[in-house]
Enzyme design. Structure first.
Site, PDB file in Angstrom:
ATOM      1  N   ARG A 133    -134.256   1.282  56.095  1.00 62.01           N
ATOM      2  CA  ARG A 133    -133.361   2.122  55.315  1.00 62.01           C
ATOM      3  C   ARG A 133    -133.776   2.108  53.855  1.00 62.01           C
ATOM      4  NH1 ARG A 133    -132.275   3.661  59.564  1.00 62.01           N
ATOM      5  NH2 ARG A 133    -130.298   3.684  60.678  1.00 62.01           N
ATOM      6  N   ARG A 163    -135.097   4.180  70.139  1.00 61.46           N
ATOM      7  CA  ARG A 163    -135.212   2.753  69.884  1.00 61.46           C
ATOM      8  C   ARG A 163    -133.842   2.127  69.677  1.00 61.46           C
ATOM      9  NH1 ARG A 163    -136.993   1.153  65.517  1.00 61.46           N
ATOM     10  NH2 ARG A 163    -137.743  -0.878  66.165  1.00 61.46           N
ATOM     11  N   LYS A 207    -135.035  14.022  59.754  1.00 60.88           N
ATOM     12  CA  LYS A 207    -135.704  13.703  61.018  1.00 60.88           C
ATOM     13  C   LYS A 207    -135.915  14.945  61.867  1.00 60.88           C
ATOM     14  CE  LYS A 207    -135.454  10.568  64.996  1.00 60.88           C
ATOM     15  NZ  LYS A 207    -134.773   9.383  65.557  1.00 60.88           N
TER      16      LYS A 207
END
Length: 248
Positions: free
Chosen positions: A241, A40, A105
């Protein structure tokens, strides 16, 4: 039908540019290596030979149906469930397209819509999963990255098994989604929300918002509780965030 290729620019791009005929089959392309993998906001998705699983699948929705809402979140739940079935613990989902394990991640998702152009509307769902990254692997601008080997603390399963597990879950959830929309899967996403009730900052090119992450609504929009009330943030060119002091 699964097409496993040695190299391509991007599995999403392949399906976007050479859309297969609507022959009733599920079309999937897997790449050993992507030379221009995309995430993205124009970010590059990095992969290493034999260390990552990168693939895209084409999903067609009913003619005349509205633009699908929350599709990347549905794909996230599918990946999460597949990983959990493979023995991964601590799987979390970061709105709108990241799969985390204990805050790091492990996988990313990129959904792109194909215009109708006289054919059945469709979406390309791209998924990248870190399986067993080399010691020298570095991902710029990404603080915490992990892989299946670390998450399992053991040699990871074969990538073909990971692929099969994700595709089975994705097909199952897409059928539910087609029948009842994202509302039917909202609870499954909320259970894995990495930032549930935590202070977060939403950044875009034009605005910055801060508030408490209150989950998502039935359309997959992020709900942000602010001093001025609850704000609804749509999937777009934004970055989520955690604020200082927030622990995932």
């Amino acid at each position: 039908m699964i097409d496993w290729c040695a190299e391509c620019a991007s599995t999403n791009s392949v399906l976007m540019e050479t859309t297969p005929a609507d022959d009733g089959r599920v079309h999937v392309i897997v790449a050993e290596r992507q030379t221009a993998g995309r995430g993205r906001r124009g970010r590059q998705w990095l992969s290493w030979d034999g260390a990552s699983l990168t693939f895209s699948t084409l999903w067609r929705f009913a003619p005349g149906a509205p633009v699908p809402a929350g599709l990347s979140l549905v794909a996230g739940v599918a990946v999460a469930r597949a990983l959990e079935q493979l023995g991964v613990q601590g799987v979390q989902l970061k709105w709108p397209n990241d799969v985390l394990v204990h805050g790091n991640k492990l996988a990313g998702i990129l959904v792109e819509l194909l215009p109708g152009r006289g054919r059945t509307p469709a979406a390309v769902i791209g998924i990248g999963i870190n399986v067993d990254l080399p010691a020298h692997a570095e991902v710029p601008d990404q603080a915490g990255v992990t892989d299946l080997a670390c998450a399992l603390q053991a040699p990871p399963p074969a990538r073909s098994l990971v692929l099969a597990s994700v595709l089975v879950e994705l097909q199952r959830l897409l059928e539910t989604y087609a029948a009842a929309g994202f509302a039917a899967l909202r609870g499954a996403w909320q259970q894995r929300n990495a930032f549930a009730d935590l202070p977060v900052r939403i950044c875009s090119d034009t605005d910055t918002l801060e508030g408490i992450c209150s989950g998502v609504d039935d359309d997959g929009a992020l709900l942000l509780r602010t001093e001025a009330g609850t704000r609804r943030v749509l999937v777009g060119d934004v970055s989520l965030r955690p604020l200082p002091g927030a622990k995932v």
